[in-house]
Design an enzyme around this catalytic site. Structure first.
Site, PDB file in Angstrom:
ATOM      1  N   LYS A 119     -27.619  62.005 -11.038  1.00  0.00           N
ATOM      2  CA  LYS A 119     -28.789  62.891 -10.905  1.00  0.00           C
ATOM      3  C   LYS A 119     -29.761  62.391  -9.851  1.00  0.00           C
ATOM      4  CE  LYS A 119     -30.387  63.046 -14.858  1.00  0.00           C
ATOM      5  NZ  LYS A 119     -30.448  62.660 -16.111  1.00  0.00           N
ATOM      6  N   CYS A 163     -36.603  35.864  -2.858  1.00  0.00           N
ATOM      7  CA  CYS A 163     -37.469  35.540  -4.001  1.00  0.00           C
ATOM      8  C   CYS A 163     -36.972  34.281  -4.702  1.00  0.00           C
ATOM      9  CB  CYS A 163     -37.577  36.756  -4.930  1.00  0.00           C
ATOM     10  SG  CYS A 163     -39.077  36.706  -5.916  1.00  0.00           S
ATOM     11  N   GLY A 207     -34.134  33.292  -4.603  1.00  0.00           N
ATOM     12  CA  GLY A 207     -33.236  32.721  -3.585  1.00  0.00           C
ATOM     13  C   GLY A 207     -33.978  31.795  -2.637  1.00  0.00           C
ATOM     14  N   GLN A 225     -36.751  30.248  -3.498  1.00  0.00           N
ATOM     15  CA  GLN A 225     -37.175  29.115  -4.331  1.00  0.00           C
ATOM     16  C   GLN A 225     -36.039  28.113  -4.484  1.00  0.00           C
ATOM     17  OE1 GLN A 225     -38.732  31.019  -7.894  1.00  0.00           O
ATOM     18  NE2 GLN A 225     -40.427  31.962  -6.783  1.00  0.00           N
ATOM     19  N   HIS A 248     -39.232  40.935  -1.444  1.00  0.00           N
ATOM     20  CA  HIS A 248     -37.955  41.644  -1.596  1.00  0.00           C
ATOM     21  C   HIS A 248     -37.732  42.606  -0.429  1.00  0.00           C
ATOM     22  CE1 HIS A 248     -36.876  40.271  -5.651  1.00  0.00           C
ATOM     23  NE2 HIS A 248     -38.191  40.144  -5.795  1.00  0.00           N
ATOM     24  N   GLU A 281     -35.144  44.073   0.451  1.00  0.00           N
ATOM     25  CA  GLU A 281     -34.215  45.171   0.127  1.00  0.00           C
ATOM     26  C   GLU A 281     -34.950  46.436  -0.299  1.00  0.00           C
ATOM     27  OE1 GLU A 281     -34.798  42.510  -1.682  1.00  0.00           O
ATOM     28  OE2 GLU A 281     -34.538  42.820  -3.841  1.00  0.00           O
TER      29      GLU A 281
HETATM   30  N1  GLN Z   1     -38.442  33.846 -11.325  1.00  0.00           N
HETATM   31  C1  GLN Z   1     -39.068  33.706 -10.066  1.00  0.00           C
HETATM   32  C2  GLN Z   1     -40.576  33.939 -10.139  1.00  0.00           C
HETATM   33  O1  GLN Z   1     -41.053  34.519 -11.069  1.00  0.00           O
HETATM   34  C3  GLN Z   1     -38.462  34.616  -9.034  1.00  0.00           C
HETATM   35  C4  GLN Z   1     -38.681  36.060  -9.308  1.00  0.00           C
HETATM   36  C5  GLN Z   1     -37.787  36.968  -8.511  1.00  0.00           C
HETATM   37  O2  GLN Z   1     -36.781  36.511  -7.966  1.00  0.00           O
HETATM   38  N2  GLN Z   1     -38.086  38.245  -8.475  1.00  0.00           N
HETATM   39  O3  GLN Z   1     -41.311  33.578  -9.247  1.00  0.00           O
END
Ligand code: GLN
Length: 558
Positions: free
Chosen positions: A20, A385, A387, A389, A511, A513
């Site tokens: 949908k 994100c 990734g 870290q 992000h 994406e």
């Molecule tokens: N868990 C991590 C944080 O809260 C990364 C969050 C995420 O990847 N969206 O900062």
């Protein structure tokens, strides 16, 4: 309310997962390309206020809007198809409706009346439909997708509201489009119309006569079948639209166009506008189907068994593939398995590694191993994100010599919490809607890879996180060779990091994406896929190409 605004309601019948969201998005695109100002909206019949607190295994990806709403992944399709940034008004859940109604009741807003589903809940739903058209612009068409399947108990208030809305606002201003399934029964070698008839019957019981039926099918609908559906479902034969399975979701608008769907919609809603300009879109779809080269990129996460959890990333690969003239085949790598078997088993032979966002410590050490494997083997790497870290943790431990470095999300006692809770997050106790959410500006460092990719010093990107790079370690990390290539305007938050001694190694706290579009691949994805293509040429094993079109089916697998 915009007096000229027209409303299209998209419902679904027979089974879920018919697509949908893609159907609504495709209609949106066709109308937009006819010069109309279109907004899309999704109603979700669950009691969660938003999907932000739901497990990705339950719900798939949480899509974040510029204004920081955590929404259903269908909003991602909407934005990608109509290329318009939507707001929190575009995703309404039963939870939000009830929250508003109950709060109003507590404030005495109902003046002593008994508060009921009809009219109070339905009134609030109707208000939200109108709100979608009130964004300060002249909205020509609001397309509202009703989540769930006709016949579901929880969907009833929404359908009742849609029925009333049409009554209140005039028949000629509203349109009901119903998406159904016409299954092919192999034993009988026949397409069957009965499920469609039953699902339309269920709608009629609620008082909704669909104006147009979009029929998902494996096989072409011949005139006989179309005639039968038309007769039993009380629509004209040309209002029975075939929606045959296609390899790429981006072909769906072109299919609808061929079936004349947008012409019928414009006729019925008295919209005078030229035919849609689909030339650019057609070229993009042709390209998706004609590319022969391919690269393989590993998606190293913990939700890899549910591909919907990474929907926007997979779509961004398609966009970046189109931009680089190469198919991206995703290798789904479960990082818990990497922990068991080592990275070589799962990552050997890939031309790119992506570590996506995530929460919780399961599979984290596998992610660290995947990053190390990419770094040590010069494999193009993008960390998003979590990734980013993890990339910082890996660098801190294995390059900067900070033994035991970790994020305080996973190890409260780490001697080197290189990733730590953001200051404003420390006092939070509520889970829902309390992260750093939505669009924030980012300043890009001159001369960095990020700068080359973006070709700019500034950008805006969407966020969803609580933790960040710990500034107490910034110097130790940069002294060891890590470059901070993006920061918040005050310089306080690390938004991007990279390793300049690698061909392509970059992490972002946001992000990307969520902002990639079919004809406008996000620079970071475009860069990753481009680097993967170069890596493949340099490491060519001489084996023949095996190209697979991904994003294969436009059904949503939930
Ligand atoms: N868990 C991590 C944080 O809260 C990364 C969050 C995420 O990847 N969206 O900062």
């Amino acid at each position: 309310m915009g007096g000229k605004t027209k409303y299209i309601f998209v419902t679904g019948g027979v089974v879920s997962s018919l697509g949908k969201g893609i159907a609504a998005s495709s209609i949106g695109l066709l109308l937009k390309q006819r010069g109309l100002n279109v907004v899309l909206q999704k109603f979700d019949p669950y009691l969660n206020v938003d999907p932000g607190t739901m497990s990705p295994f339950q719900h798939g990806e949480v899509y974040v809007t510029d204004d920081g709403a955590e929404t259903d992944l269908d909003l991602g399709h909407y934005e990608r198809f109509i290329d318009r940034d939507l707001s929190q008004r575009s995703n309404v859940t039963t939870g939000q409706i009830y929250e508003t109604v109950i709060n109003r009741e507590r404030e005495g807003g109902y003046l002593g009346r008994t508060v009921q589903v009809v009219p109070h809940v339905t009134d609030e739903i109707k208000a939200r439909i109108r709100l979608a058209s009130e964004n300060g612009e002249n909205v020509d068409v609001v397309i509202t997708e009703i989540g769930g399947t006709t016949g579901d108990i929880e969907g009833l208030p929404f359908l009742e509201a849609v029925r009333q809305f049409r009554l209140n606002h005039g028949r000629e201003k509203c349109l009901n489009i119903h998406l159904t399934l016409v299954p092919y029964i192999k034993a009988a070698r026949e397409l069957k119309t009965k499920p469609t008839q039953h699902s339309v019957k269920a709608l009629l019981e609620i008082g909704i006569q669909p104006d147009i039926l979009i029929c998902r099918t494996e096989r072409p609908l011949n005139q006989d079948i179309r005639g039968k559906i038309a007769l039993f479902c009380n629509v004209d034969i040309r209002e029975v639209i075939e929606a045959r399975d296609v390899p790429s979701i981006y072909q769906v608008p072109l299919q609808f166009r061929k079936e004349g769907l947008d012409d019928i919609i414009c006729d019925k809603l008295h919209l005078t506008c030229p035919p849609p300009d689909m030339a650019e879109w057609e070229r993009m779809v042709e390209k998706i189907y004609s590319m022969t080269e391919s690269v393989e990129i590993a998606m190293c996460g913990k939700y890899v068994h549910l591909h919907d959890a990474y929907k926007s990333i997979v779509e961004s690969f398609t966009h970046a593939g189109v931009a680089n003239d190469v198919h991206v085949n995703v290798r789904w790598v479960d990082t818990e398995k990497v922990e068991q078997d080592g990275p070589e088993t799962h990552l050997a032979g890939v031309q790119g590694v992506l570590v996506p966002g995530g929460f919780g410590d399961r599979g984290i050490e596998g992610k660290v191993m995947a990053v190390r494997y990419a770094r040590e083997n010069n494999i193009p790497f993008l960390g998003i994100c979590l990734g980013l870290q993890v990339a910082v943790i890996e660098f801190a431990r294995n390059v900067a010599g900070l033994k035991g470095a970790n994020s305080s999300e996973f190890d409260q006692d780490s001697p080197h919490p290189v990733i730590d809770l953001m200051l404003e997050q420390r006092s939070r106790t509520m889970m829902g809607g309390t992260m750093r959410l939505g669009s924030y500006p980012c300043r890009i460092t001159e001369g960095s890879l990020a700068h080359r990719l973006y070709g700019a010093f500034d950008t805006d990107e969407r966020h969803r996180h609580r933790f960040e790079v710990n500034n107490a370690y910034r110097k130790a990390l940069t002294d060891a060779g890590m470059v901070v290539s993006g920061v918040s305007p005050d310089g306080e938050l690390v938004e991007m990091m990279e390793l300049p001694d690698r061909p392509f190694f970059i992490g972002c706290q946001f992000h990307p994406e969520l902002k990639s579009r079919p004809n406008r691949a996000h620079p970071l994805f475009k860069g990753l896929v481009g680097a993967a293509k170069v890596f493949k040429r340099e490491h060519d094993t001489g084996q023949g190409e095996q190209s697979v079109i991904h994003g294969d089916d436009w059904r949503e697998e939930r």
